[in-house]
Design a protein around this motif. Sequence first.
Motif, PDB file in Angstrom:
ATOM      1  N   GLY A  45       0.765  -1.233   0.000  1.00 31.11           N
ATOM      2  CA  GLY A  45       0.000   0.000   0.000  1.00 31.11           C
ATOM      3  C   GLY A  45       0.795   1.281   0.000  1.00 31.11           C
ATOM      4  O   GLY A  45       0.213   2.363  -0.161  1.00 31.11           O
ATOM      5  N   TYR A  46       2.106   1.220   0.188  1.00 35.14           N
ATOM      6  CA  TYR A  46       2.886   2.449   0.187  1.00 35.14           C
ATOM      7  C   TYR A  46       4.339   2.145  -0.171  1.00 35.14           C
ATOM      8  O   TYR A  46       4.817   1.013  -0.061  1.00 35.14           O
ATOM      9  N   ASP A  47       5.024   3.179  -0.618  1.00 35.74           N
ATOM     10  CA  ASP A  47       6.429   3.101  -0.993  1.00 35.74           C
ATOM     11  C   ASP A  47       7.178   4.138  -0.175  1.00 35.74           C
ATOM     12  O   ASP A  47       6.906   5.339  -0.281  1.00 35.74           O
ATOM     13  N   VAL A  48       8.099   3.684   0.683  1.00 36.80           N
ATOM     14  CA  VAL A  48       8.842   4.621   1.526  1.00 36.80           C
ATOM     15  C   VAL A  48       9.870   5.357   0.680  1.00 36.80           C
ATOM     16  O   VAL A  48      10.620   4.757  -0.091  1.00 36.80           O
ATOM     17  N   ARG A  49       9.884   6.680   0.835  1.00 40.50           N
ATOM     18  CA  ARG A  49      10.874   7.504   0.134  1.00 40.50           C
ATOM     19  C   ARG A  49      12.049   7.833   1.048  1.00 40.50           C
ATOM     20  O   ARG A  49      13.198   7.872   0.594  1.00 40.50           O
ATOM     21  N   SER A  50      11.776   8.089   2.332  1.00 36.53           N
ATOM     22  CA  SER A  50      12.872   8.438   3.239  1.00 36.53           C
ATOM     23  C   SER A  50      12.487   8.158   4.685  1.00 36.53           C
ATOM     24  O   SER A  50      11.308   8.162   5.047  1.00 36.53           O
ATOM     25  N   TYR A  51      13.527   7.912   5.486  1.00 40.10           N
ATOM     26  CA  TYR A  51      13.408   7.796   6.941  1.00 40.10           C
ATOM     27  C   TYR A  51      14.232   8.908   7.573  1.00 40.10           C
ATOM     28  O   TYR A  51      15.361   9.191   7.136  1.00 40.10           O
ATOM     29  N   LEU A  79      -5.550   3.882   1.699  1.00 44.16           N
ATOM     30  CA  LEU A  79      -5.193   3.243   2.954  1.00 44.16           C
ATOM     31  C   LEU A  79      -6.085   3.734   4.082  1.00 44.16           C
ATOM     32  O   LEU A  79      -6.022   4.897   4.487  1.00 44.16           O
ATOM     33  N   GLU A  80      -6.924   2.857   4.596  1.00 47.04           N
ATOM     34  CA  GLU A  80      -7.649   3.153   5.824  1.00 47.04           C
ATOM     35  C   GLU A  80      -6.813   2.780   7.034  1.00 47.04           C
ATOM     36  O   GLU A  80      -7.026   3.289   8.132  1.00 47.04           O
ATOM     37  N   ARG A  81      -5.881   1.860   6.817  1.00 47.55           N
ATOM     38  CA  ARG A  81      -4.914   1.482   7.842  1.00 47.55           C
ATOM     39  C   ARG A  81      -3.533   1.389   7.204  1.00 47.55           C
ATOM     40  O   ARG A  81      -3.403   1.122   6.008  1.00 47.55           O
ATOM     41  N   ILE A  82      -2.524   1.578   8.027  1.00 48.74           N
ATOM     42  CA  ILE A  82      -1.143   1.500   7.555  1.00 48.74           C
ATOM     43  C   ILE A  82      -0.390   0.555   8.485  1.00 48.74           C
ATOM     44  O   ILE A  82      -0.351   0.769   9.701  1.00 48.74           O
ATOM     45  N   ASN A  83       0.168  -0.485   7.910  1.00 50.35           N
ATOM     46  CA  ASN A  83       0.975  -1.416   8.700  1.00 50.35           C
ATOM     47  C   ASN A  83       2.450  -1.070   8.568  1.00 50.35           C
ATOM     48  O   ASN A  83       2.958  -0.840   7.470  1.00 50.35           O
ATOM     49  N   LEU A  84       3.118  -1.034   9.703  1.00 53.34           N
ATOM     50  CA  LEU A  84       4.567  -0.883   9.762  1.00 53.34           C
ATOM     51  C   LEU A  84       5.147  -2.104  10.462  1.00 53.34           C
ATOM     52  O   LEU A  84       4.531  -2.641  11.384  1.00 53.34           O
ATOM     53  N   ASP A  85       6.317  -2.534  10.041  1.00 54.31           N
ATOM     54  CA  ASP A  85       7.023  -3.584  10.773  1.00 54.31           C
ATOM     55  C   ASP A  85       7.684  -2.950  11.992  1.00 54.31           C
ATOM     56  O   ASP A  85       8.492  -2.021  11.861  1.00 54.31           O
ATOM     57  N   PHE A  86       7.349  -3.436  13.189  1.00 56.65           N
ATOM     58  CA  PHE A  86       7.952  -2.907  14.416  1.00 56.65           C
ATOM     59  C   PHE A  86       7.590  -3.812  15.582  1.00 56.65           C
ATOM     60  O   PHE A  86       6.431  -4.195  15.752  1.00 56.65           O
ATOM     61  N   THR A  87       8.597  -4.120  16.405  1.00 54.10           N
ATOM     62  CA  THR A  87       8.349  -5.018  17.526  1.00 54.10           C
ATOM     63  C   THR A  87       9.412  -4.826  18.611  1.00 54.10           C
ATOM     64  O   THR A  87      10.438  -4.187  18.387  1.00 54.10           O
ATOM     65  N   HIS A  88       9.133  -5.369  19.792  1.00 49.15           N
ATOM     66  CA  HIS A  88      10.062  -5.426  20.922  1.00 49.15           C
ATOM     67  C   HIS A  88      10.332  -4.063  21.575  1.00 49.15           C
ATOM     68  O   HIS A  88      11.283  -3.936  22.338  1.00 49.15           O
ATOM     69  N   SER A  89       9.552  -3.050  21.281  1.00 48.35           N
ATOM     70  CA  SER A  89       9.729  -1.742  21.900  1.00 48.35           C
ATOM     71  C   SER A  89       8.366  -1.116  22.167  1.00 48.35           C
ATOM     72  O   SER A  89       7.335  -1.638  21.724  1.00 48.35           O
ATOM     73  N   VAL A 112      -1.511   1.167  12.193  1.00 45.01           N
ATOM     74  CA  VAL A 112      -1.886   2.565  12.418  1.00 45.01           C
ATOM     75  C   VAL A 112      -3.195   2.863  11.694  1.00 45.01           C
ATOM     76  O   VAL A 112      -3.360   2.530  10.516  1.00 45.01           O
ATOM     77  N   THR A 113      -4.127   3.496  12.414  1.00 44.64           N
ATOM     78  CA  THR A 113      -5.386   3.934  11.812  1.00 44.64           C
ATOM     79  C   THR A 113      -5.404   5.450  11.785  1.00 44.64           C
ATOM     80  O   THR A 113      -5.557   6.109  12.831  1.00 44.64           O
ATOM     81  N   PRO A 114      -5.195   6.067  10.625  1.00 37.42           N
ATOM     82  CA  PRO A 114      -5.164   7.531  10.562  1.00 37.42           C
ATOM     83  C   PRO A 114      -6.542   8.132  10.798  1.00 37.42           C
ATOM     84  O   PRO A 114      -7.570   7.452  10.675  1.00 37.42           O
ATOM     85  N   ALA A 115      -6.577   9.408  11.141  1.00 36.53           N
ATOM     86  CA  ALA A 115      -7.842  10.093  11.380  1.00 36.53           C
ATOM     87  C   ALA A 115      -8.718  10.095  10.137  1.00 36.53           C
ATOM     88  O   ALA A 115      -9.949  10.075  10.231  1.00 36.53           O
ATOM     89  N   ALA A 116      -8.098  10.137   8.976  1.00 37.85           N
ATOM     90  CA  ALA A 116      -8.827  10.073   7.709  1.00 37.85           C
ATOM     91  C   ALA A 116      -8.049   9.173   6.764  1.00 37.85           C
ATOM     92  O   ALA A 116      -6.818   9.135   6.813  1.00 37.85           O
ATOM     93  N   PRO A 117      -8.734   8.430   5.911  1.00 39.16           N
ATOM     94  CA  PRO A 117      -8.028   7.552   4.974  1.00 39.16           C
ATOM     95  C   PRO A 117      -7.030   8.333   4.115  1.00 39.16           C
ATOM     96  O   PRO A 117      -7.247   9.503   3.782  1.00 39.16           O
ATOM     97  N   VAL A 118      -5.949   7.675   3.772  1.00 35.22           N
ATOM     98  CA  VAL A 118      -4.936   8.265   2.891  1.00 35.22           C
ATOM     99  C   VAL A 118      -5.258   7.831   1.471  1.00 35.22           C
ATOM    100  O   VAL A 118      -5.382   6.635   1.192  1.00 35.22           O
ATOM    101  N   GLU A 119      -5.417   8.779   0.585  1.00 31.95           N
ATOM    102  CA  GLU A 119      -5.847   8.459  -0.775  1.00 31.95           C
ATOM    103  C   GLU A 119      -4.670   7.991  -1.632  1.00 31.95           C
ATOM    104  O   GLU A 119      -3.527   8.423  -1.457  1.00 31.95           O
ATOM    105  N   GLU A 120      -4.956   7.116  -2.557  1.00 35.43           N
ATOM    106  CA  GLU A 120      -3.947   6.609  -3.478  1.00 35.43           C
ATOM    107  C   GLU A 120      -3.286   7.764  -4.234  1.00 35.43           C
ATOM    108  O   GLU A 120      -3.936   8.714  -4.656  1.00 35.43           O
ATOM    109  N   GLY A 121      -1.969   7.672  -4.381  1.00 35.71           N
ATOM    110  CA  GLY A 121      -1.236   8.679  -5.131  1.00 35.71           C
ATOM    111  C   GLY A 121      -0.829   9.899  -4.341  1.00 35.71           C
ATOM    112  O   GLY A 121      -0.220  10.815  -4.904  1.00 35.71           O
TER     113      GLY A 121
END
Length: 484
Positions: A45-51, A79-89, A112-121
């Motif tokens: 659902g998403y492409d990370v550009r930077s951290y 995206l009504e929800r956004i999944n991130l890989d994260f654990t142990h913290s 993560v459930t944002p306050a409003a859905p994130v639209e494609e693009g």
Amino acid sequence: MLLTSRRLRAALLAAASVTLVAATLPAPQPLGIGDRLFPQLGNPGYDVRSYDIAFTYSGDNTKPLDAVTKIDAHATERLERINLDFTHSKVLSVEVNGAPAQFASAGEDLVVTPAAPVEEGTGLRITVKHTSDTGGKGGGWIRTADGLVMANQADAGHRVFPGNDHPSDKAYFTFHVTAPERLTVVANGLPVDRTSHDAATTWTYRTEHPMATEVAQVAIGTSTVIHREGPGGLPVRDVVPTADRERLEPWLAKTPEQIGWLEDQLAEEFPFETYGLLIAGAKTGFELETQTLSLFERSLFTRTEYPEWYVDSVMVHEMAHQWFGDSVTPRSWSDLWLGEGHATWYEALYAQDHAQMPLATRMREAYRQSDAWRAAGGPPAAPQPPSPGHPISLFRPVVYDGSALILYALRQEIGVEAFQRLEHEWVSRHRDSTVTTADFTSLASEVAGRDLTAFLEPWLYGKKTPPMPGHPDWHAQAPVDDKA
């Protein structure tokens, strides 16, 4: 027909209830992108550009770091929800595009459930305030004698910071690390800022090329950074325990020549803005090609039983990964052989050129054992999954010498000149990108001027090792289970 006000209110409440039920999201659940070996890694659902990641280190490596991770991404679907890989913290708060968001843990995902859905693009900024655990079990932060280093391969990046922890989604990184002023901090890329305040120093580093999460690196300790110049003025910086600086210098001084040798082999300049060795006082059981700053155990250079040629070849192995694995990154974990096979190949070539250790002798021995390696670990391009709870067990002999053997067979088949052109084109065309085994077969065919699919498929996926071109006298030893 008219309704009374009571009936109207009841009807409106009923309609609202139906609407509410229809809009309720299912319970948070872990997602993945379907990697054959690590199916729960990565997220759709998403492409990370930077951290942009900030760590605050207290000076006690047994305590979690305070951290803030900012992720800039591009939504590839609604995206009504956004999944991130994260654990142990611990997660303290999450914002999406500046607005507070709900969050929950599911498996090894932060959902993560944002306050409003994130639209494609559209653009997407996720800010997570969290801790970063330093337990070190299973990778991530590794405690050293004087601080911390990172070892995220294969699936431990999400034990350090939230993100899309799969090599198919490379991104640019900025690290801000605050530590007691007596300590030195080094990270991937080049330094861009350093400020001191209240007996602490904040160090900022930024990469000039995209990077996979598995090869991220931050090192904190009582270290000395040694600077020298590589080919073409390349900045070379090594990070060593201060007490070992003089003892390690004879090894470190070899780096510029090794870079130059690899550049000559590939007819391609070093792919990043800097390089160096990070020598850590820790027992890891491995060395690791963290991008621009390869991680090594101190004992590799201090144990007297290791011959010089062996240590040299290990240094070249991790350096070769800067091209094969870090710059040109396997898109899935099943494509791992593209990195490890090539790093092993140049490690062996260097030993032949500098220590009279014949490549053919090593490849003949690999051929003898190849059937047993395939039986134990699967073929090079379709390795068996790692054993449960031990992801590092993916790194079996079949992805090292067993994969370098494919390159030897290919060179035997198409000739030295065509093979060298292939290697140059591979690292040149695919710089800063991700690749598949099919990409390699396609380019090899293009360079050779004929379709090599039928030749390469058995080497890549066969249960048995094919005949070696030019060496009809080479024989693979049957696996133990096949001898009965």
